[in-house]
Scaffold this motif. Sequence first.
Motif, PDB file in Angstrom:
ATOM      1  N   ASN A 170      14.226  40.511  29.804  1.00 54.39           N
ATOM      2  CA  ASN A 170      15.506  40.077  29.229  1.00 54.39           C
ATOM      3  C   ASN A 170      16.695  40.841  29.807  1.00 54.39           C
ATOM      4  O   ASN A 170      17.844  40.405  29.644  1.00 54.39           O
ATOM      5  CB  ASN A 170      15.491  40.255  27.711  1.00 54.39           C
ATOM      6  CG  ASN A 170      14.616  39.228  27.021  1.00 54.39           C
ATOM      7  OD1 ASN A 170      14.270  38.197  27.592  1.00 54.39           O
ATOM      8  ND2 ASN A 170      14.233  39.509  25.783  1.00 54.39           N
ATOM      9  N   ILE A 171      16.440  41.967  30.455  1.00 53.09           N
ATOM     10  CA  ILE A 171      17.545  42.770  30.988  1.00 53.09           C
ATOM     11  C   ILE A 171      18.322  41.994  32.046  1.00 53.09           C
ATOM     12  O   ILE A 171      19.562  42.008  32.072  1.00 53.09           O
ATOM     13  CB  ILE A 171      17.013  44.098  31.566  1.00 53.09           C
ATOM     14  CG1 ILE A 171      16.476  44.984  30.433  1.00 53.09           C
ATOM     15  CG2 ILE A 171      18.100  44.830  32.336  1.00 53.09           C
ATOM     16  CD1 ILE A 171      15.851  46.270  30.918  1.00 53.09           C
ATOM     17  N   THR A 172      17.609  41.278  32.920  1.00 56.78           N
ATOM     18  CA  THR A 172      18.277  40.523  33.983  1.00 56.78           C
ATOM     19  C   THR A 172      19.166  39.430  33.397  1.00 56.78           C
ATOM     20  O   THR A 172      20.328  39.253  33.812  1.00 56.78           O
ATOM     21  CB  THR A 172      17.233  39.893  34.921  1.00 56.78           C
ATOM     22  OG1 THR A 172      16.407  40.932  35.473  1.00 56.78           O
ATOM     23  CG2 THR A 172      17.910  39.141  36.047  1.00 56.78           C
ATOM     24  N   THR A 173      18.634  38.702  32.420  1.00 55.09           N
ATOM     25  CA  THR A 173      19.432  37.644  31.785  1.00 55.09           C
ATOM     26  C   THR A 173      20.631  38.225  31.053  1.00 55.09           C
ATOM     27  O   THR A 173      21.739  37.671  31.106  1.00 55.09           O
ATOM     28  CB  THR A 173      18.557  36.841  30.819  1.00 55.09           C
ATOM     29  OG1 THR A 173      17.409  36.342  31.509  1.00 55.09           O
ATOM     30  CG2 THR A 173      19.328  35.678  30.225  1.00 55.09           C
ATOM     31  N   ALA A 174      20.424  39.336  30.367  1.00 52.81           N
ATOM     32  CA  ALA A 174      21.524  39.968  29.630  1.00 52.81           C
ATOM     33  C   ALA A 174      22.626  40.419  30.593  1.00 52.81           C
ATOM     34  O   ALA A 174      23.821  40.271  30.296  1.00 52.81           O
ATOM     35  CB  ALA A 174      21.005  41.153  28.826  1.00 52.81           C
ATOM     36  N   ARG A 175      22.242  40.965  31.742  1.00 50.09           N
ATOM     37  CA  ARG A 175      23.243  41.399  32.714  1.00 50.09           C
ATOM     38  C   ARG A 175      24.052  40.211  33.234  1.00 50.09           C
ATOM     39  O   ARG A 175      25.279  40.282  33.365  1.00 50.09           O
ATOM     40  CB  ARG A 175      22.560  42.111  33.884  1.00 50.09           C
ATOM     41  CG  ARG A 175      23.560  42.646  34.916  1.00 50.09           C
ATOM     42  CD  ARG A 175      22.877  43.419  36.030  1.00 50.09           C
ATOM     43  NE  ARG A 175      22.003  42.577  36.820  1.00 50.09           N
ATOM     44  CZ  ARG A 175      20.673  42.653  36.826  1.00 50.09           C
ATOM     45  NH1 ARG A 175      20.075  43.550  36.074  1.00 50.09           N
ATOM     46  NH2 ARG A 175      19.952  41.847  37.569  1.00 50.09           N
ATOM     47  N   SER A 176      23.383  39.086  33.498  1.00 49.61           N
ATOM     48  CA  SER A 176      24.092  37.891  33.962  1.00 49.61           C
ATOM     49  C   SER A 176      25.048  37.375  32.886  1.00 49.61           C
ATOM     50  O   SER A 176      26.179  36.965  33.184  1.00 49.61           O
ATOM     51  CB  SER A 176      23.085  36.798  34.342  1.00 49.61           C
ATOM     52  OG  SER A 176      22.237  37.235  35.382  1.00 49.61           O
ATOM     53  N   ASN A 177      24.597  37.411  31.631  1.00 45.89           N
ATOM     54  CA  ASN A 177      25.454  36.940  30.534  1.00 45.89           C
ATOM     55  C   ASN A 177      26.698  37.803  30.395  1.00 45.89           C
ATOM     56  O   ASN A 177      27.818  37.290  30.246  1.00 45.89           O
ATOM     57  CB  ASN A 177      24.670  36.954  29.222  1.00 45.89           C
ATOM     58  CG  ASN A 177      23.566  35.908  29.201  1.00 45.89           C
ATOM     59  OD1 ASN A 177      23.567  34.967  29.995  1.00 45.89           O
ATOM     60  ND2 ASN A 177      22.629  36.065  28.293  1.00 45.89           N
TER      61      ASN A 177
END
Length: 259
Positions: free
Chosen positions: A167-174
Motif C-alpha cells: 500500500n505504500i506505493t499507492t499511498a505515495r502516488s495518491n
Amino acid sequence: MTPRCLAGRRLAGRRLAAALLSAAIVLTPMMAPPAYAQFGGVVFDPSNYAQNVMTAARSLQQINNQIQQIENQTQSLINQAKNLASMPYSLVSTITAQIQHTEQLITQAQRIAYSISSIDQAFTSNYGAINLNLSQQQMVAQAQQRWQTSLAGLQDAMRMQATVVGNITTARSNVTALGTSSQSASGALQVGQISNQLLIQISQQLSDLIALEAADGRAQAMIAASKATGQNQGATQMQTFLTPGTGYQPGTVKMFHGN
C-alpha cells in the motif's frame, strides 16, 4: 459579456464623457443671446446646446457607473463559481479499496479469529489447564494443533506486512496527486476536498499500522501461549511421574515366554 468587454466599453464611455464635459466647459463662457434669422426663426442657441451637452455627459457618467457595477458583479460571480468548482477526480474510492483489503485480511485470520469468543474457546480447548486423563496420542495431537496455530498466526502477520508494504506505493502516488492538485486549486471547495482526501489517506495508513501491530501481536501471543502450555504440560507430566503412589508403579515384566 466577458469582463474584458465590459472594461473596454467602460473605458470608451469614460473617454466620451470626458470629451462631452470638455466641450460643455468650453461652450459655457461663450453663452450669448440666441441668434435670429432674417425671417425671425432661431438658428442656434449656445446656452441650450451647452446645457444639453452637460446633461448628456451626466447621463453617460451614470451609464459608466452602471457598467462598473455590472463588471463588479460579474467578477463576484466568477469568484463564486471558482469557490464552488469541484475537483475533476477523486481518490476516495482508491483509498477505500485499500482499507477494505486490510479488513478482508483481518476477517480471514486462520485458526483463531479476532474475537473474544473465539479466543476463549481456543484457550479452553488447547491452552491453559492440562487434562492428564487424555491419552498420550491425544496430548500429542493437542500439541500439534498449538504448533499449527502458531504457524498460522505467523503467516497471517506476514501477509499483513506484505499488504501494508504494497500500500505504500499507492499511498505515495495518491499524496503526490493531491499535492499537485492543491497547487492549482481554483477555489475553496477544491481546497477543502483535497484536504479531506489527504485526511482519508492518513487514516488509511494509520489503519494499516494498527492492523499490522495487531497481527504481529496476535502471532507472538500464540507462540507464547503454546510455549507456556507445553512447559506446563511437561512439568505436570514429570511431577505426576515422580509422585509416589500415583506415578510410575514398577511391576513384573515377562521378557521371554514361559519365564
